[in-house]
Structures are given as C-alpha cells and as structure tokens.
Design a protein around this motif. Structure first.
Motif, short mmCIF file in Angstrom:
data_model
loop_
_atom_site.label_atom_id
_atom_site.label_comp_id
_atom_site.label_asym_id
_atom_site.label_seq_id
_atom_site.Cartn_x
_atom_site.Cartn_y
_atom_site.Cartn_z
N THR A 189 34.39 35.96 25.05
CA THR A 189 35.42 37.50 25.01
C THR A 189 34.76 38.13 25.78
OG1 THR A 189 35.54 37.13 22.56
CG2 THR A 189 35.54 39.54 23.42
N VAL A 190 33.38 38.15 26.18
CA VAL A 190 32.41 38.86 27.21
C VAL A 190 33.14 38.56 28.43
CG1 VAL A 190 30.31 39.55 28.33
CG2 VAL A 190 30.50 39.36 25.98
N VAL A 191 33.17 37.10 28.84
CA VAL A 191 33.78 36.60 30.09
C VAL A 191 35.14 37.21 30.42
CG1 VAL A 191 34.58 34.52 31.25
CG2 VAL A 191 32.12 34.58 30.23
N LEU A 192 36.04 36.97 29.25
CA LEU A 192 37.43 37.90 29.48
C LEU A 192 37.36 39.29 29.86
CD1 LEU A 192 39.22 36.35 26.50
CD2 LEU A 192 39.38 35.53 28.86
N ALA A 193 36.44 40.16 29.40
CA ALA A 193 36.22 41.46 29.68
C ALA A 193 35.83 41.71 30.96
CB ALA A 193 35.30 41.90 28.60
N ALA A 194 34.68 40.74 31.52
CA ALA A 194 34.37 40.68 32.89
C ALA A 194 35.16 40.60 33.75
CB ALA A 194 33.17 39.83 32.77
N VAL A 195 36.11 39.53 33.70
CA VAL A 195 37.18 38.91 34.44
C VAL A 195 38.45 40.11 34.56
CG1 VAL A 195 38.96 37.32 35.04
CG2 VAL A 195 36.69 36.57 34.31
N GLY A 196 38.58 40.56 33.42
CA GLY A 196 39.55 41.54 33.29
C GLY A 196 39.16 42.97 33.94
N LEU A 197 37.85 43.28 34.05
CA LEU A 197 37.49 44.49 34.98
C LEU A 197 37.42 44.08 36.21
CD1 LEU A 197 36.12 47.35 34.78
CD2 LEU A 197 33.99 46.18 34.24
N TRP A 198 37.13 42.90 36.56
CA TRP A 198 37.07 42.71 37.97
C TRP A 198 38.29 42.71 38.64
CZ3 TRP A 198 39.37 38.39 40.48
CH2 TRP A 198 38.97 37.97 41.84
N GLY A 199 39.57 42.09 37.82
CA GLY A 199 40.91 42.01 38.31
C GLY A 199 41.47 43.50 38.30
N LEU A 200 41.12 44.51 37.34
CA LEU A 200 41.57 45.66 37.53
C LEU A 200 41.06 46.43 38.73
CD1 LEU A 200 42.62 48.10 35.90
CD2 LEU A 200 40.55 48.57 34.77
N VAL A 201 39.63 46.18 39.09
CA VAL A 201 39.18 47.05 40.31
C VAL A 201 39.84 46.36 41.60
CG1 VAL A 201 37.17 47.29 41.51
CG2 VAL A 201 37.12 47.65 39.18
N ARG A 202 39.68 45.00 41.72
CA ARG A 202 39.95 44.33 42.87
C ARG A 202 41.59 44.39 43.23
NH1 ARG A 202 36.62 40.83 45.45
NH2 ARG A 202 38.17 40.56 47.00
N GLY A 203 42.36 44.18 42.12
CA GLY A 203 43.73 44.42 42.14
C GLY A 203 44.46 45.66 41.88
N TRP A 204 43.57 46.80 42.19
CA TRP A 204 44.28 48.18 41.82
C TRP A 204 45.34 48.31 42.72
CZ3 TRP A 204 42.50 51.41 38.32
CH2 TRP A 204 43.08 52.38 38.02
N GLY A 205 46.41 48.78 41.98
CA GLY A 205 47.62 49.07 42.62
C GLY A 205 48.80 47.86 42.59
N GLY A 206 48.12 46.47 42.43
CA GLY A 206 49.08 45.31 42.55
C GLY A 206 48.97 44.63 41.27
N LEU A 207 49.57 43.18 41.39
CA LEU A 207 49.65 42.38 40.29
C LEU A 207 48.48 42.30 39.61
CD1 LEU A 207 52.39 40.09 41.42
CD2 LEU A 207 52.64 41.92 39.77
N GLY A 208 47.22 42.27 40.30
CA GLY A 208 45.89 42.01 39.93
C GLY A 208 45.23 42.97 38.74
N MET A 209 45.85 44.11 39.13
CA MET A 209 45.48 45.04 37.96
C MET A 209 46.34 44.94 36.94
SD MET A 209 46.62 49.34 38.29
CE MET A 209 46.18 50.35 37.24
N ALA A 210 47.48 44.39 36.76
CA ALA A 210 48.14 44.31 35.52
C ALA A 210 47.53 42.94 34.70
CB ALA A 210 49.87 43.91 35.70
N PHE A 211 47.09 42.03 35.52
CA PHE A 211 46.33 40.80 34.85
C PHE A 211 45.25 41.25 34.31
CE2 PHE A 211 43.32 37.37 35.73
CZ PHE A 211 44.02 36.46 34.69
#
Length: 428
Positions: free
Chosen positions: A97-119
């Motif tokens: 669960t912690v890994v999912l949260a960390a990857v989700g936070l990374w995807g939100l930051v790195r993919g801001w404004g794109g599909l990575g943000m939705a992921f």
C-alpha cells in the motif's frame, strides 16, 4: 404415540426405546441417535470460508487434546514462529500500500498536466482505500458511556480486575446474537453486546460472557490485532476490486479472465495469513473460556456454551415474533407493538427442554459446530470446561445489581425492540 401438554411420547422406529419429546422440537432418540440431525450438514462452504472452518476444527481438536487435563496456567505464554511470520506478511501487505502511494505521488508530480497525473491520482485513490484503518464508532451505533450505565461499567471493571486487565471505554448494544471486544483507535477499548444474547443469559452466564470477551485482552489475539487485522481488511478490499463481474460482455469477460491470477494470489496470501494465525486464535478462544469460568464459574461458562449452541433458535424466535407483531398494528397511529419482545424471547429460550440442548450438542459434535469460522468447535470448548476442576465465581451479581443494570439498559432495549419490529429482524 400419545401426548401430554407439549410432550410427545412415542417409540423409536429404529431401536424401539421410548422417546419423550417436546412437540415444538425435533423428535429424536438419545439411545441410537435416530433423527438427531434431520437437516443434515447444510450448505457446503467454499473457498476461504471452507479453509477457515477446516483450520478451526483441526486446530481446535489438537489444542483440546493439549489443554485437556493440563490446566490453564501458563498455557497462553507459548511463542511460535507463526506469530512473527504473520506480522511480517501483514507488514508486507501494508508495504505494498505504501509503494502504491509513493508511485502514485511520483506519477502525480512528474506527470502534472498529462496522463501520468491521472495514473498517479488513480494509484493514490487505490492506496487510500487500502490503508490500515483503525476501528471507530458509527453514527448508527447505540453507544453507552460510563455516565450512561455506571452499574454496567462497574461490573465490567470488576470482571476485568479479576482477570488482571482494565475495563472498556464504551459499550455498543446491537441486535446480533453475539458479543465481542475490539480496540477503538490506538488505546480505547470497545465492548459490543448483542442484546438478544444478553437477554437470554442468567446473571452468572452474563458475567461469564464478559469474562470471555475481556479475557481476549489478557493474552492478545494476533488475528484481530492492529497490524494483522488491518492486513486482512486490506486483502478483503483487494478481493472486492478484482471480483468477477456478473453477466459480463466480451470486454468484461476478458477482464474477469485477466484478474484470475491476481484473485488466486490474494486468496493464497489470505489463506497463508489464516494458517499462520489460526492456532494462536484457537488457543486464545480456549483461554478466554477459562477466563469465563474463573469469573462467572464453570457452571456459568458451560451454561453460556449451551446458549451459544441455540443462537439459531434465538434468531428464529425473533423473526417469528417480529413478523407477528408487524402484522398486527396495535400502537398509536397504527404502529406495531414492540412491548414484550425481549420477554417473549427469554420465555421461549427458558422453555427449551434439556433434550433439545443435548440434541444440539450431539449435532455440534457431528458437524463441528462453532460460533464462526474463527472459533474452535463449541462442543470441545464445553467439554474442556467440564473436564477440568470446577471453579467458583469470583464475580457475582445479586438480584438488586441485576435490576439496576437492566434499568440502565431499559431505554436502549425499548429503542432496539421498536426498530426490530419496524424493520424486521435480520433486515437491518
């Protein structure tokens, strides 16, 4: 065949022995066990429920042999490798669960404004739903605090002190024919009392019930602890997400097929966690029975077991009573009359003959009856109490004390009776 009031006198068609049976209950023969279980074992359990039930019966029987004649002293202090492994597996579940949260936070930051943000948002939402959640009270719970029921809490405190632990911070009263204890948040303790079960118990059986539940706090229970218990919840949430969709179209059928390996993996992890915690959980139930006997007496604890054997009769009686009352509107404004609901339940349970209790014990031995899939077989729990040296009660409740507690519960008794009659029992 001849009758006398509620009693039926007949001959066993199998061995010819005279049978005396209450006409309201199953006619059976104690000599040859003819018709002892006319309904049979019932619906066969599947999947994880079947695994849990099998583990409960197997470990329950083994622990019965170990504890029989050995007394209760020191029997809760054994430590095995299964406990640390269960904690490690539970921590791995939470780690995912912690890994999912960390990857989700990374995807939100790195993919801001794109599909990575939705992921990233999707993974964060998934991790949030899988997070370990502490128990908390619901707005619908009927909660009693110390100021609401001082006599009840004083009894709980006395039972807890006799067991070397502390009492509870809140009591929830509901309409289940059961009772339980759990942690509220990090430090608070909650006792849940099912009013249908509480009502049909004698004062000493009630003390035995409190002793059993509070006894769980004296030796711990890995399966229901914070780390392992929340891991079970997270795994159950995973299973809910990957459950097969009913009546699928082509795309949904492909999705169902793709989720099969994940469902099997999650089920295997849950089964392994069950396996690692089953023995300690079974031992905990036996030890809690010992606590019930020490506080409420062996007689009170055994009487409690007999009542647990007929919880289905409690349910059936309440359903019959509520359905009958819903058909006749005798209250103000045409409302159903809930007066005397609990008294009718008690009267029925008090009228159950000893022959029916004995039949239920034998059926329990045949089927391996237990309160649920986490408890040892009830007939073995009862036998272990009877095989030991009888112990007197360390906590008692005289008539005056019992009446004071009943008075404290009067409002919630009336409220729950009206709700049960209005909504139907089992429909809440």
């Amino acid at each position: 065949m001849r009758t006398a009031g509620e009693e039926i006198v007949s001959s066993c068609p199998q061995c010819g022995v005279e049978i005396r049976t209450d006409r309201r209950f199953t006619t059976w023969c104690a000599a040859c066990e003819w018709n002892v279980d006319p309904q049979g074992p019932g619906k066969e359990e599947r999947g994880l429920d079947r695994v849990r039930r099998g583990l409960a019966q197997r470990y329950g029987a083994r622990l019965f042999d170990e504890l029989r004649g050995g007394g209760w002293k020191g029997s809760g202090s054994r430590r095995t490798w299964s406990g640390p492994l269960a904690y490690a597996l539970a921590l791995a579940v939470h780690g995912l669960t912690v890994v999912l949260a960390a990857v989700g936070l990374w995807g939100l930051v790195r993919g801001w404004g794109g599909l990575g943000m939705a992921f990233g948002l999707f993974l964060l939402a998934l991790a949030w739903s899988l997070r370990p959640r502490l128990n908390r009270l619901s707005d619908d719970d009927r909660v009693l605090l110390r100021g609401d029921a001082p006599e009840l809490f004083a009894l709980v405190d006395e039972v807890a002190a006799a067991l070397g632990t502390r009492g509870v911070d809140a009591v929830v009263v509901d309409v289940e024919a059961n009772a339980s204890v759990t942690q509220l948040g990090l430090r608070r303790r909650l006792l849940t009392l099912g009013l249908p079960l509480w009502e049909v118990l004698s004062p000493q059986q009630r003390i035995a019930l409190l002793g059993h539940e509070l006894g769980h706090f004296t030796h711990g229970d890995t399966r229901h602890g914070m780390v392992v218990g929340t891991a079970f919840r997270s795994l159950s949430t995973w299973l809910y997400y990957v459950r097969p969709m009913p009546n699928p179209n082509v795309v949904q059928a492909i999705t169902n097929l793709a989720c099969v390996p994940l469902r099997l993996l999650i089920s295997a992890v849950m089964a392994l966690l069950d396996l690692l915690t089953a023995r300690a959980s079974q031992r905990g139930e036996y030890l809690a029975d010992g606590a019930a006997a020490r506080t409420g007496s062996t007689e009170g604890a055994v009487g409690l077991m007999d009542r647990l054997m007929v919880t289905d009769s409690i349910v059936t009686t309440l359903q019959r009573e509520t359905n009958s009352r819903r058909l006749r509107r005798t209250g103000r404004g045409g409302e159903q009359n809930a007066d005397g609901l609990w008294e009718a339940l008690v009267a029925h349970l008090d009228s159950v003959p000893e022959s029916e209790f004995e039949r239920r014990r034998r059926v329990g031995a045949l089927r391996g009856h237990s309160v649920d899939a986490s408890h040892p077989p009830t007939h073995l729990r009862r036998r272990l109490l009877l095989d030991g040296t009888p112990v007197p009660a360390t906590v008692t409740a005289d008539t005056a004390r019992t009446e004071r507690i009943d008075g404290e519960l009067a409002d919630v008794r009336g409220t729950l009776a009206r709700e049960v009659v209005r909504d139907g029992y089992g429909d809440q």
